[in-house]
Write a protein that holds these residues in place. Sequence first.
Motif, PDB file in Angstrom:
ATOM      1  N   THR A 256     111.026  93.552  -5.422  1.00  0.00           N
ATOM      2  CA  THR A 256     112.315  92.854  -5.491  1.00  0.00           C
ATOM      3  C   THR A 256     112.144  91.392  -5.871  1.00  0.00           C
ATOM      4  O   THR A 256     113.000  90.818  -6.557  1.00  0.00           O
ATOM      5  N   VAL A 257     111.056  90.785  -5.440  1.00  0.00           N
ATOM      6  CA  VAL A 257     110.782  89.396  -5.830  1.00  0.00           C
ATOM      7  C   VAL A 257     110.511  89.318  -7.324  1.00  0.00           C
ATOM      8  O   VAL A 257     111.030  88.443  -8.028  1.00  0.00           O
ATOM      9  N   VAL A 258     109.705  90.245  -7.828  1.00  0.00           N
ATOM     10  CA  VAL A 258     109.412  90.282  -9.262  1.00  0.00           C
ATOM     11  C   VAL A 258     110.691  90.525 -10.057  1.00  0.00           C
ATOM     12  O   VAL A 258     110.948  89.867 -11.073  1.00  0.00           O
ATOM     13  N   LEU A 259     111.505  91.456  -9.584  1.00  0.00           N
ATOM     14  CA  LEU A 259     112.735  91.799 -10.292  1.00  0.00           C
ATOM     15  C   LEU A 259     113.707  90.628 -10.328  1.00  0.00           C
ATOM     16  O   LEU A 259     114.350  90.361 -11.352  1.00  0.00           O
ATOM     17  N   THR A 260     113.824  89.903  -9.217  1.00  0.00           N
ATOM     18  CA  THR A 260     114.792  88.815  -9.122  1.00  0.00           C
ATOM     19  C   THR A 260     114.270  87.512  -9.707  1.00  0.00           C
ATOM     20  O   THR A 260     115.011  86.756 -10.328  1.00  0.00           O
ATOM     21  N   TRP A 261     112.959  87.251  -9.538  1.00  0.00           N
ATOM     22  CA  TRP A 261     112.452  85.911  -9.795  1.00  0.00           C
ATOM     23  C   TRP A 261     111.421  85.775 -10.898  1.00  0.00           C
ATOM     24  O   TRP A 261     111.143  84.645 -11.332  1.00  0.00           O
ATOM     25  N   LEU A 262     110.836  86.872 -11.369  1.00  0.00           N
ATOM     26  CA  LEU A 262     109.730  86.709 -12.312  1.00  0.00           C
ATOM     27  C   LEU A 262     110.135  85.995 -13.612  1.00  0.00           C
ATOM     28  O   LEU A 262     109.408  85.100 -14.063  1.00  0.00           O
ATOM     29  N   PRO A 263     111.281  86.350 -14.235  1.00  0.00           N
ATOM     30  CA  PRO A 263     111.651  85.579 -15.427  1.00  0.00           C
ATOM     31  C   PRO A 263     111.836  84.087 -15.136  1.00  0.00           C
ATOM     32  O   PRO A 263     111.449  83.231 -15.945  1.00  0.00           O
ATOM     33  N   SER A 264     112.431  83.769 -13.971  1.00  0.00           N
ATOM     34  CA  SER A 264     112.596  82.361 -13.602  1.00  0.00           C
ATOM     35  C   SER A 264     111.246  81.698 -13.360  1.00  0.00           C
ATOM     36  O   SER A 264     111.049  80.517 -13.704  1.00  0.00           O
ATOM     37  N   TYR A 265     110.305  82.438 -12.770  1.00  0.00           N
ATOM     38  CA  TYR A 265     108.957  81.901 -12.552  1.00  0.00           C
ATOM     39  C   TYR A 265     108.288  81.573 -13.879  1.00  0.00           C
ATOM     40  O   TYR A 265     107.718  80.490 -14.060  1.00  0.00           O
ATOM     41  N   PHE A 266     108.375  82.497 -14.825  1.00  0.00           N
ATOM     42  CA  PHE A 266     107.784  82.243 -16.139  1.00  0.00           C
ATOM     43  C   PHE A 266     108.464  81.070 -16.847  1.00  0.00           C
ATOM     44  O   PHE A 266     107.806  80.254 -17.496  1.00  0.00           O
ATOM     45  N   GLU A 267     109.789  80.987 -16.711  1.00  0.00           N
ATOM     46  CA  GLU A 267     110.542  79.950 -17.426  1.00  0.00           C
ATOM     47  C   GLU A 267     110.446  78.590 -16.739  1.00  0.00           C
ATOM     48  O   GLU A 267     110.044  77.594 -17.353  1.00  0.00           O
ATOM     49  N   VAL A 268     110.811  78.525 -15.468  1.00  0.00           N
ATOM     50  CA  VAL A 268     110.885  77.250 -14.750  1.00  0.00           C
ATOM     51  C   VAL A 268     109.533  76.859 -14.150  1.00  0.00           C
ATOM     52  O   VAL A 268     109.163  75.681 -14.157  1.00  0.00           O
ATOM     53  N   GLY A 269     108.808  77.839 -13.642  1.00  0.00           N
ATOM     54  CA  GLY A 269     107.545  77.536 -12.982  1.00  0.00           C
ATOM     55  C   GLY A 269     106.378  77.329 -13.932  1.00  0.00           C
ATOM     56  O   GLY A 269     105.536  76.457 -13.709  1.00  0.00           O
TER      57      GLY A 269
END
Length: 440
Positions: A256-269
């Motif tokens: 669920t973390v990957v599903l919700t946050w992975l694109p944001s992690y790649f983009e913002v993080g």
Amino acid sequence: MTLSKPALPTAAPPREVGESRVRAWGLTGVLVLLVVVNWADKAVFGLVAQPLAKEFGLTSAQIGLVGSAFFLAFTVGGFFAGVLHKWMSLRWLLVLLSLGWAASMIPLVVVAGFGMLLFTRMMLGFFEGPAGALVHTGVYSWHPAEKRGLPGAFLASGASIAKIAIAPLMALAVASWGWRATFVILAGVGVVWCVLWLFTWKEGPYMQRPVRKSERETTTATDSVVVAKVPLTKIFFTPTFLGALAAVFTMYALITVVLTWLPSYFEVGLGYSRVQAGTMFGIPSIAGLFFMFLCTSISDRLMARGASSRILRGIVPGIALLICGLALVSMPFIKTPIVAVLVVSVGYGIGTVIIPQFNAAISEICPPQQMASVLGVFMALMATGGLIAPYLTGVIVDSAATPAEGYATAFQIFGIATVIGAVIALCAVNATRDRVRILG
């Protein structure tokens, strides 16, 4: 029946073996397609999280709250799988659920806002909750117990296919036409699947309906088609059920973390562009596909030859989850973006092995006519791992010095949790032993 490999209570196989296997895999493919649609509906939120945050003025914690609310509704819905299957045939039940997913996409397009976003994602979660157990019940009705690992891997691959093949298309759609158009497209795809399903579905030879009392009284010892039900609590409190649940709970939290946050992690993080982040969303899933199909294809062949379920559906997936957890624990020490992407991808990919293997292990220990109920509870409890994980990640990111540090810390925390789940599974999961205890 021997202790090393007890006979499994399944319905008699069909006479036309060649034709039945073609049909079995064909209908498995139709249900895999439904899982792809299911996960595309889930994954779209991760892809539109940043556009929604900008349009609605949302914080990371609010985005995480929506993700957690979805899985709350998903968990509640999952408990209804067995009850719904008693009331309605699988054919019409999956049509109803799929149309519910499609309908949940539209209100946010018409009335945009945080409240409507929260409501529609919870609506989607409630309708998607029972689907996992019902889809597995349908697929397992076409495959004997010793050969369910690979079909289960195909079902689990639906999530990966959605992220590998569908997510980049959705990312392009969001960039070209906006997030609203993407929601409408997904709703239309759900309706189209219903038409395909109604024209193709037929119940498999390994499906059993609940047995009436009068039928049990006339059943002979040689009648292998009918198996009496057992108390569900007898299944739920076995070490296999509890150990597998501990493992999949932690892995599902990570999913669920990957599903919700992975694109944001790649983009913002990590500093990648939005389109790059959407395209890279599928990298962990490519790794997951490789490891799942490698593990399940080998284990099914060995199981059919009499190999130990304890090793192939207990120890091997437990070790895979352990490796996943250790990889994620190292995330805060990785400073190079491409290395971080690789570690997350490989660790996550190896960990996904447990989903089809432990689902297959659970199917071993319950009578076929109770499979929807048992898997419904198992998957609903598994989904509770998603209740807090997305929100907790948002809180960690908001309070960190930088988004990159926040995401790395969150992955480390969930890595520690998966290590604990892996150790429990390694000690507890033994479907062969518990099948003998339950079914005699």
